[in-house]
Enzyme design. Structure first.
Site: not given
Ligand code: UDX
Ligand code: ADP
Length: 483
Positions: A89, A161, A272
């Protein structure tokens, strides 16, 4: 038989390991996670992430040479190669808050590897980490008292993705960074041998550790920069009457520029881009390069500007208030063909409308009500912690009654004053917009943040249409949005 263990069964670890298992029948792959529900889902018919083609791959290998388990220590101990794909994170407090990566989870994984190992191992950084993370991890690993040798490699993942399986089957390149010592080179070769079972050698690039780590940040920064560049143009197009699709098409025909990643949008999202750029900014600052840091920071600033510009356009066109007006939100995922909502622009757009007291009716074909409620109440950057450690902000900016999550686009738009399209799901292209128009309040507004609709056809039906980066309707010109 080579044994691989991957710590972290997320969007990167799960699909990547499934494809390694499929392509390398002689390798045994264990994917481990502390999140028991996620592991249970990987072992069920309802996988925890939606990714086209993933079900097939998992079904072919699960129980043969692909295993999902919560027994982290056992599988790490037995492995020859350990991939680490845990949360990284952005720090929210302390040194580097809002920019630097919080390596807590990485560090605890490294300490655990050092504790449980009884034989030498190759440890592979899979999750994106700041440059020089390997050096810190190496120190933790080499300070074990057992004399075990660890080689650390950086093998960043470039899958996107929605196309993860295709990207993994046929990657543009596989990047492996390691130490320039004989042991480092041996470790690189061991990992290369795994990928070489389905990726041609000319696509496997080997570098030193720091180049591999930086290349991942650089690749994401360059991609995001293209989107911010075209999004900056979209604002100018609206102001001048140019059409951003025509501009993108025209510049993309230049082979030096190329056509990809030139689609304007309500903003980029995903786990990202923003995180990696902020990381890059922090690294530049730490290395005494404030001008370089500022250059990259601007890519994130334009992205934030694009989201607030969109909200302001919605509010300004609807007579400067959306208070108690029903706004349908079509799409919540950060892009189509995924249920992932990390850093989705929909979060900031919805929060912006909620602050202005709108009533939202949200529909996304892949995102659950729980997820949407959680996303709207979590503080910035808190999403990237393991689920049981995610703090929930009790003082959220809206009342729960202001948000409804519904099962289809027709229900979402019924009685609405306006529609915001925030994800480019294919099904939004073929909706019956005549029927939708009939059931809406008038004037009926539609704000397309993703180029899903045919603006001219919708204008013929009677909608007032805003399509990001396109020439404005007379109505919108008379109601300028101020940022
Ligand atoms: C990205 C990188 O593409 C991948 O290489 C890296 O490993 C992880 O980050 P991902 O986040 O899955 O992958 O999705 P991507 O397809 O890159 O899209 C990111 C965001 O940019 C999405 O919100 C998408 O809608 C947006 N986008 C993309 C645009 O707004 N315009 C474009 O032209 C392309
Ligand atoms: P990515 O998109 O990089 O794959 P995710 O957030 O989807 O990231 O996945 C990271 C996973 O790592 C989470 O499922 C989290 O529970 C897991 N994780 C974090 N720390 C550890 C740890 N020490 N051991 C095992 N799993 C961990």
């Amino acid at each position: 038989m080579v044994k691989i263990c991957c710590i972290g069964a997320g969007y990167v670890g799960g699909p990547t390991m499934a494809v390694i298992a499929l392509k390398c029948p002689s390798v045994e792959v264990a994917v481990v996670d502390i999140w028991d529900k996620r592991i249970a889902a990987w072992n069920s018919d309802q996988l925890p992430i939606y990714e086209p083609g993933l079900d097939d791959v998992v079904k072919q290998c699960r129980g043969k040479n692909l295993f999902f388990s919560t027994d982290v220590k056992k599988h790490v101990k037995e492995a020859d190669i350990v991939f680490v794909s845990v949360n990284t994170p952005t720090k929210t407090t302390g040194l580097g808050a809002g920019k630097a990566a919080d390596l807590t989870y990485w560090e605890s994984a490294a300490r655990m590897i050092a504790d449980v190992s009884e034989s030498s191992k190759v440890v592979v950084e899979k999750s994106t980490v700041p440059v020089k993370t390997a050096e810190a991890i190496e120190k933790i690993l080499s300070h074990n008292s057992k004399g075990i040798k660890f080689q650390i490699l950086s093998n960043p993942e470039f899958l996107a993705e929605g196309t993860a399986i295709q990207d993994l089957f046929n990657p543009d390149r596989v990047l492996i960074g390691g130490r320039e010592t004989p042991e480092g080179q041996e470790a690189i070769q061991a990992l290369k041998d795994v990928y070489a079972q389905w990726v041609s050698e000319d696509r496997i690039i080997t570098t030193n550790l720091w180049s591999a780590e930086l290349s991942k940040l650089a690749a994401n920064a360059f991609l995001a920069q293209r989107i911010s560049s075209v999004n900056a143009m979209s604002a100018l197009c609206e102001a001048t009457g140019a059409n951003v699709s025509q501009v993108s098409h025209a510049i993309g025909k230049d082979t030096r520029i190329g056509p990809k990643f030139l689609n304007t949008s309500v903003g980029f999202g995903g786990s990202c881009f923003q995180k990696d750029i902020l990381n890059l900014v922090y690294i530049c600052e730490c290395n005494g390069l404030p001008e370089v840091a500022e250059y990259w920071r601007q890519v994130v600033k334009i992205n934030d500007y694009q989201k607030s510009r969109f909200v302001n356009r919605v509010v300004a066109s609807m007579f400067n208030t959306v208070s108690t007006k029903k706004i349908a939100i079509l799409g919540f995922a950060f892009k189509k063909d995924t249920g992932d909502t990390r850093e989705t622009p929909a979060i900031d757009v919805c929060k912006g409308l909620l602050v202005d007291k709108a009533e939202l009716s949200i529909y996304d074909p892949q995102v659950t009500q729980d997820q949407i409620q959680r996303d709207l109440t979590l503080r910035k950057f808190d999403w990237d912690h393991p689920i049981h450690l995610q703090p929930v902000n009790p003082t959220s900016c809206f009342n729960v009654d202001q948000v409804k999550v519904v099962r289809d686009a027709y229900e979402a738009t019924k009685g609405a004053h306006g529609i915001c399209i925030l994800t480019e799901w294919d099904e939004f292209k073929s909706l019956d917009y005549n029927k939708i128009y009939e059931n809406m309040q008038k004037p009926a507004f539609i704000f397309d943040g993703r180029y899903v609709i045919d603006a001219d056809k919708l204008r013929e039906i009677g909608f007032i249409v805003f399509s990001i980066g396109k020439p404005l309707d007379a109505w919108l010109k008379d109601m300028p949005a101020v940022v």
